[in-house]
Design a protein around this motif. Structure first.
Motif, PDB file in Angstrom:
ATOM      1  N   ASP A   1       0.841  -1.191   0.000  1.00 37.07           N
ATOM      2  CA  ASP A   1       0.000   0.000   0.000  1.00 37.07           C
ATOM      3  C   ASP A   1       0.878   1.244   0.000  1.00 37.07           C
ATOM      4  O   ASP A   1       1.739   1.426   0.856  1.00 37.07           O
ATOM      5  N   ALA A   2       0.629   2.149  -0.961  1.00 38.18           N
ATOM      6  CA  ALA A   2       1.480   3.335  -1.102  1.00 38.18           C
ATOM      7  C   ALA A   2       1.426   4.245   0.113  1.00 38.18           C
ATOM      8  O   ALA A   2       2.335   5.046   0.315  1.00 38.18           O
ATOM      9  N   TYR A   3       0.372   4.128   0.914  1.00 34.91           N
ATOM     10  CA  TYR A   3       0.226   5.018   2.064  1.00 34.91           C
ATOM     11  C   TYR A   3       0.470   4.288   3.379  1.00 34.91           C
ATOM     12  O   TYR A   3       0.172   4.806   4.448  1.00 34.91           O
ATOM     13  N   GLU A   4       0.982   3.088   3.304  1.00 33.19           N
ATOM     14  CA  GLU A   4       1.367   2.344   4.493  1.00 33.19           C
ATOM     15  C   GLU A   4       2.597   3.025   5.113  1.00 33.19           C
ATOM     16  O   GLU A   4       3.441   3.574   4.392  1.00 33.19           O
TER      17      GLU A   4
ATOM     18  N   LYS B   1      -4.290   9.780   7.233  1.00 27.91           N
ATOM     19  CA  LYS B   1      -3.379   8.943   6.457  1.00 27.91           C
ATOM     20  C   LYS B   1      -3.000   9.623   5.143  1.00 27.91           C
ATOM     21  O   LYS B   1      -1.822   9.679   4.763  1.00 27.91           O
ATOM     22  N   VAL B   2      -3.997  10.174   4.452  1.00 29.15           N
ATOM     23  CA  VAL B   2      -3.718  10.847   3.188  1.00 29.15           C
ATOM     24  C   VAL B   2      -3.010  12.177   3.440  1.00 29.15           C
ATOM     25  O   VAL B   2      -2.180  12.612   2.626  1.00 29.15           O
ATOM     26  N   ARG B   3      -3.302  12.808   4.548  1.00 29.20           N
ATOM     27  CA  ARG B   3      -2.590  14.041   4.905  1.00 29.20           C
ATOM     28  C   ARG B   3      -1.097  13.757   5.081  1.00 29.20           C
ATOM     29  O   ARG B   3      -0.245  14.524   4.617  1.00 29.20           O
ATOM     30  N   ALA B   4      -0.781  12.639   5.715  1.00 28.11           N
ATOM     31  CA  ALA B   4       0.627  12.261   5.873  1.00 28.11           C
ATOM     32  C   ALA B   4       1.266  11.971   4.523  1.00 28.11           C
ATOM     33  O   ALA B   4       2.432  12.325   4.277  1.00 28.11           O
ATOM     34  N   ALA B   5       0.495  11.329   3.618  1.00 27.75           N
ATOM     35  CA  ALA B   5       1.023  11.029   2.284  1.00 27.75           C
ATOM     36  C   ALA B   5       1.296  12.312   1.507  1.00 27.75           C
ATOM     37  O   ALA B   5       2.320  12.430   0.820  1.00 27.75           O
TER      38      ALA B   5
ATOM     39  N   ASP C   1      -4.615   7.374  -8.861  1.00 26.14           N
ATOM     40  CA  ASP C   1      -3.793   6.740  -7.834  1.00 26.14           C
ATOM     41  C   ASP C   1      -2.719   7.706  -7.347  1.00 26.14           C
ATOM     42  O   ASP C   1      -1.538   7.544  -7.624  1.00 26.14           O
ATOM     43  N   ASN C   2      -3.129   8.747  -6.639  1.00 28.83           N
ATOM     44  CA  ASN C   2      -2.178   9.687  -6.068  1.00 28.83           C
ATOM     45  C   ASN C   2      -2.802  10.326  -4.832  1.00 28.83           C
ATOM     46  O   ASN C   2      -4.040  10.335  -4.674  1.00 28.83           O
ATOM     47  N   PRO C   3      -1.995  10.867  -3.916  1.00 25.11           N
ATOM     48  CA  PRO C   3      -2.538  11.426  -2.674  1.00 25.11           C
ATOM     49  C   PRO C   3      -3.521  12.569  -2.884  1.00 25.11           C
ATOM     50  O   PRO C   3      -4.424  12.764  -2.071  1.00 25.11           O
ATOM     51  N   GLY C   4      -3.356  13.330  -3.980  1.00 27.42           N
ATOM     52  CA  GLY C   4      -4.248  14.454  -4.206  1.00 27.42           C
ATOM     53  C   GLY C   4      -5.693  14.028  -4.387  1.00 27.42           C
ATOM     54  O   GLY C   4      -6.606  14.551  -3.726  1.00 27.42           O
ATOM     55  N   THR C   5      -5.920  13.068  -5.311  1.00 24.74           N
ATOM     56  CA  THR C   5      -7.292  12.597  -5.515  1.00 24.74           C
ATOM     57  C   THR C   5      -7.774  11.769  -4.327  1.00 24.74           C
ATOM     58  O   THR C   5      -8.964  11.785  -3.995  1.00 24.74           O
ATOM     59  N   GLU C   6      -6.866  11.044  -3.678  1.00 28.31           N
ATOM     60  CA  GLU C   6      -7.252  10.284  -2.487  1.00 28.31           C
ATOM     61  C   GLU C   6      -7.702  11.223  -1.370  1.00 28.31           C
ATOM     62  O   GLU C   6      -8.599  10.891  -0.589  1.00 28.31           O
ATOM     63  N   TRP C   7      -7.093  12.408  -1.292  1.00 29.67           N
ATOM     64  CA  TRP C   7      -7.497  13.398  -0.305  1.00 29.67           C
ATOM     65  C   TRP C   7      -8.955  13.819  -0.540  1.00 29.67           C
ATOM     66  O   TRP C   7      -9.744  13.926   0.400  1.00 29.67           O
TER      67      TRP C   7
END
Length: 415
Positions: free
Chosen positions: A265-268, A336-340, A359-365
């Motif tokens: 997981d990229a955000y692990e 979690k996404v804030r940390a990413a 698949d990137n922190p911006g859209t996940e946010w």
């Protein structure tokens, strides 16, 4: 002989389930199986709806047996049915029908629901309602042995791919707004006369799972009513109870942990540490703390869920504990996404080419914000926790006891 009279001990069930899981469920390292196919495999082998009565398609066991089964699947590294559609159907709508439906409705609706043949959603929110679910204006009118449904709903996840929706509508406009509601099952097939389902564009720019539904005098049999007429608010409260439990991975919605995530997981936390080191920001006290907080939450969440699940089976944790877990999980997802984003910097919000890269922190946010809204906003969860778990006083309401028609008149702008 009743289900309870011949319920297996947990040890007997564990031994039987272990052999079946090892022989039939694919490993998590294999390509993902279709969740509905897995659900049908479970059903046909007697492992779907473990805590549902046998007469309605279940296994006639308990939530403890369900926990044993899915914990075993996790220990053995096997795939189980996951995804929002089945979580909503089996973990939320099925238990609600079980709690409030009559024998005929349960016999008709629950077996195909538990097998995954029919996917269900809830039809609760309305365009003008906001978070005031009890202010529903969708109209349900009795006409002989049928009901006529008119109005609209929105923010219905997966309506365009579902077979039925459990719809909260108003049947008595003279009663106080919480007492004039009813809940009815609505077929969502495209051929249903009077039904239009439209997808809503998500914040990431794609046509997502959210939908809006329009009901133009849809005729429904009275047998589709779940619960008594004008008792829909009680049914809706039960539905929300099961929804929060399912989102929190407890109760009928329990499917074990780590079913959809992997160490890649990229955000692990380990991955975030590697990204921070690569960018040379691993010495930042802020980033180190953000990553540490992610690790803490990922450690605490399963432990808290296990404690609540155990308490539910023992009877020591009755009530709205799912709200506590749902609040914790949705807020942890934001952090979690804030940390990413902090670890990735500008690289987390840009991509190559013109195509949208999800698949990137911006859209996940953007998407993570939905978790703090679905199943009731974080503010609503805090109210529930304060009032129903901590026993604090309710917020005052000027509408309590007023006929809904009178409430609407008071909301009209003065000339």
């Amino acid at each position: 002989m009743s289900d309870a009279a011949r319920t297996e001990t947990l040890g007997e069930f564990r031994r039987r389930s272990e052999d079946w899981i090892a022989a039939n469920l694919p490993p998590r390292s294999a390509p993902p199986e279709d969740p509905v196919d897995l659900q049908r495999l479970l059903f046909d082998s007697g492992y779907a709806g473990i805590a549902f009565p046998e007469e309605y398609g279940g296994a006639g066991l308990t939530l403890e047996h369900q926990q044993v089964f899915y914990d075993l699947a996790h220990e053995l590294g096997r795939q189980v049915p996951t995804g929002t559609a089945l979580m909503v159907s089996v973990g939320m709508l099925g238990p609600t029908i079980l709690d409030h439906g009559g024998h005929e409705a349960k016999s008709r609706f629950l077996p195909p629901l538990l097998r995954g043949d029919d996917l269900w959603i809830q039809l609760l929110s309305e365009p003008r309602g906001g978070s005031d679910m009890a202010g529903a204006r969708t109209r349900l009118t009795r006409d002989g042995d049928s009901y006529v449904l008119s109005g609209s709903k929105m923010w219905s996840t997966g309506a365009h791919q579902s077979d039925y929706g459990l719809c909260l509508a108003r049947t008595d406009w003279e009663a106080p707004k919480h007492r004039g509601l009813s809940m009815i099952a609505v077929p969502l097939a495209p051929a249903t006369p009077g039904l239009v389902v439209q997808q809503t564009r998500s914040a990431d720019g794609t046509m997502g799972d959210f939908c809006e539904e329009f009901f133009d005098d849809i005729i429904l049999p009275s047998e589709n009513l779940i619960g008594e007429e004008n008792s829909g608010w009680a049914v809706a409260q039960t539905l929300l109870f099961h929804e929060r439990n399912a989102v929190a991975n407890v109760g009928y919605g329990y499917i074990g942990w780590d079913q959809s995530e992997s160490s890649a997981d990229a955000y692990e936390p380990r991955s975030l540490i590697g990204v921070a080191r690569q960018r040379g920001v691993d010495g930042s006290a802020l980033i180190r703390q953000l990553i540490a907080d992610v690790f803490i939450e990922e450690t605490v969440l399963p432990l808290t869920s296990a404690r609540v699940m155990t308490g539910m089976t023992l009877g020591t944790h009755e009530g709205q504990w799912g709200s506590l877990l749902k609040l914790q999980e949705s807020e942890a997802a934001i952090e979690k996404v804030r940390a990413a984003l902090a670890a990735c910097g500008a690289e987390g919000v840009i991509w190559e080419g013109d195509d949208i890269e999800l698949d990137n922190p911006g859209t996940e946010w953007l998407l993570a914000r939905g978790g703090t809204l679905s199943g009731g906003s974080s503010e609503m969860q805090r109210n529930i926790i304060s009032e129903r778990l901590l026993g604090l006083p309710r917020e005052p309401s000027v509408e309590r006891g007023l006929a809904f028609n009178e409430v609407l008149k008071r909301q009209e702008p003065s000339e």
